[in-house]
Design a protein around this motif. Sequence first.
Motif, short mmCIF file in Angstrom:
data_model
loop_
_atom_site.label_atom_id
_atom_site.label_comp_id
_atom_site.label_asym_id
_atom_site.label_seq_id
_atom_site.Cartn_x
_atom_site.Cartn_y
_atom_site.Cartn_z
N ALA A 1 8.04 -8.71 2.09
CA ALA A 1 8.16 -7.27 1.83
C ALA A 1 8.37 -6.50 3.12
CB ALA A 1 6.91 -6.77 1.10
N LEU A 2 7.64 -6.92 4.16
CA LEU A 2 7.81 -6.25 5.46
C LEU A 2 9.19 -6.54 6.04
CD1 LEU A 2 4.26 -6.94 6.96
CD2 LEU A 2 5.16 -4.75 6.17
N LEU A 3 9.66 -7.76 5.83
CA LEU A 3 11.00 -8.12 6.30
C LEU A 3 12.06 -7.27 5.61
CD1 LEU A 3 12.47 -10.15 8.19
CD2 LEU A 3 12.70 -11.66 6.21
N ALA A 4 11.83 -7.01 4.33
CA ALA A 4 12.77 -6.18 3.57
C ALA A 4 12.77 -4.74 4.06
CB ALA A 4 12.43 -6.23 2.08
N GLN A 5 11.65 -4.34 4.67
CA GLN A 5 11.56 -2.98 5.20
C GLN A 5 12.27 -2.85 6.54
OE1 GLN A 5 7.51 -1.51 5.22
NE2 GLN A 5 7.04 -2.53 3.26
N GLY A 6 12.78 -3.96 7.06
CA GLY A 6 13.55 -3.91 8.30
C GLY A 6 12.84 -4.47 9.51
N GLU B 1 4.03 -7.98 14.62
CA GLU B 1 3.09 -6.88 14.84
C GLU B 1 2.79 -6.14 13.54
OE1 GLU B 1 0.40 -4.37 16.61
OE2 GLU B 1 1.25 -6.30 17.30
N ALA B 2 3.80 -6.00 12.69
CA ALA B 2 3.59 -5.33 11.40
C ALA B 2 2.64 -6.12 10.51
CB ALA B 2 4.93 -5.12 10.70
N ILE B 3 2.81 -7.43 10.52
CA ILE B 3 1.90 -8.30 9.76
C ILE B 3 0.48 -8.16 10.28
CG2 ILE B 3 1.30 -10.71 9.26
CD1 ILE B 3 4.30 -11.34 9.25
N ARG C 1 -2.84 -6.69 8.29
CA ARG C 1 -4.08 -7.48 8.17
C ARG C 1 -5.27 -6.68 8.68
NH1 ARG C 1 -1.67 -13.30 10.35
NH2 ARG C 1 -0.83 -14.00 8.32
N LEU C 2 -5.10 -6.02 9.82
CA LEU C 2 -6.19 -5.20 10.36
C LEU C 2 -6.56 -4.08 9.40
CD1 LEU C 2 -5.10 -4.90 14.13
CD2 LEU C 2 -7.15 -6.06 13.25
N GLN C 3 -5.56 -3.48 8.79
CA GLN C 3 -5.83 -2.38 7.86
C GLN C 3 -6.62 -2.89 6.64
OE1 GLN C 3 -2.39 -0.13 6.67
NE2 GLN C 3 -3.46 0.94 5.03
N ARG C 4 -6.23 -4.04 6.13
CA ARG C 4 -6.92 -4.61 4.98
C ARG C 4 -8.37 -4.96 5.33
NH1 ARG C 4 -3.10 -8.36 1.20
NH2 ARG C 4 -1.32 -6.93 1.03
N ILE C 5 -8.57 -5.52 6.52
CA ILE C 5 -9.92 -5.88 6.95
C ILE C 5 -10.76 -4.63 7.16
CG2 ILE C 5 -11.27 -6.98 8.77
CD1 ILE C 5 -8.85 -8.89 9.18
N ALA C 6 -10.15 -3.60 7.75
CA ALA C 6 -10.87 -2.34 7.97
C ALA C 6 -11.33 -1.73 6.64
CB ALA C 6 -9.98 -1.35 8.73
N THR C 7 -10.48 -1.84 5.62
CA THR C 7 -10.85 -1.34 4.29
C THR C 7 -12.05 -2.10 3.75
OG1 THR C 7 -8.55 -0.71 3.82
CG2 THR C 7 -10.03 -0.98 1.93
N LEU C 8 -12.07 -3.41 3.94
CA LEU C 8 -13.20 -4.23 3.50
C LEU C 8 -14.49 -3.81 4.21
CD1 LEU C 8 -11.62 -7.81 3.39
CD2 LEU C 8 -12.34 -6.44 1.43
N ILE C 9 -14.38 -3.60 5.52
CA ILE C 9 -15.56 -3.20 6.29
C ILE C 9 -16.09 -1.86 5.80
CG2 ILE C 9 -16.38 -2.52 8.59
CD1 ILE C 9 -14.42 -4.57 9.76
N HIS C 10 -15.17 -0.92 5.54
CA HIS C 10 -15.58 0.40 5.06
C HIS C 10 -16.29 0.30 3.72
CE1 HIS C 10 -15.49 4.72 4.44
NE2 HIS C 10 -14.94 4.51 3.24
N ARG C 11 -15.75 -0.51 2.82
CA ARG C 11 -16.37 -0.69 1.51
C ARG C 11 -17.75 -1.32 1.62
NH1 ARG C 11 -11.22 -3.24 -1.79
NH2 ARG C 11 -9.98 -1.29 -1.96
#
Length: 373
Positions: free
Chosen positions: A341-346, A354-356, A360-370
Amino acid sequence: MEIYLVGGAVRDELLGLEVKDRDWVVVGATPDDMLKRGFKQVGADFPVFLHPDTREEYALARTERKAGRGYHGFTVYSAPDVTLEDDLRRRDLTINAMARSESGDLADPFNGQADLQSRQLRHVSDAFAEDPLRILRTARFAARLAPMGFAVASDTMALMQNMVADDEVSHLVAERVWQEIQRALHENEPGTFFTVLHQCHALAVLIPEFAQGEIFEQALAAFRCACASSNDTDTRFAALLSPLPETQAKARAKALKAPNDCQDLAKLASRLRDHLEQPDNQALTEQQVLAILDDTDAGRRPERFQRLLQALACALSAEFDNALTLLGNAQQAATGVDAKALLAQGFKGKALGEAIRQERLQRIATLIHRQQA
């Protein structure tokens, strides 16, 4: 020629346990006698034959004489004049030194049946001291039969302690030691194996890092916890070595000739335990979590990572449960990033990587917040 069922089959039958393997001893025969009856010889060091139909092992009655140090230091004598009692006398424990004739009569010259009834693991004779491997075998039988109330007899424990003092254990081949340890890891009460070795002082030779009582108690507690939650050899072994620093765990696992998967998991468990116990890592950030996932190759080896968390759950106190839960959830979340999906975004090349990473960091941060909410 007389044929007897011997050893573990007789013992387990008398205990009311399932008989899985049957071994036989043949008295009054020569190799030619066996070959003429269609048996196939397979023993290199002494005459052992396979039955032409059942493929069960039939060994000619034999005696052994000490001729050197360690497990291989024996000369074997096998001839028609060797009696059944001669053959049984060379065995390790009285409960393994019984035989049953083809007519069903029990031969018990060393009172193995009485020791079965009193739940004692007792050596047959002083010849026990000639083979240091019998220390490990006795500890393993203790681990297997502990649920039935068996314990090592006091005179046998004293003999084992004397053997250790005489430096017999240090002559054991590492590969043979690992075979006994690996079997012990899956006995009915595996922790008993290590407590027996600790009581006779052999553990201080085989795993010197456990010579300190506090370290051994930590290792035993983590190991027993892992045995209750996992059947995997590497998980149980990693929990056992988890109190050791990474360098010691790595070196000891290698010295014991443990398989690579056991060595790797033991090393990772010790490394991550030490990392999590550092004061600065009490509250993991998304960067720290991702670094742990990368360091342990959690993305490509998710099953191993789950076994690692199982070992750590037993190695660490309950205050780290949230951290381990976070790591388990983070592994699944980080692995779920859709690179296509990220590859399709260019995104391409380094930008894609770096986008991957950022996803991943964003997903982990969401878990930590929850988790903190």
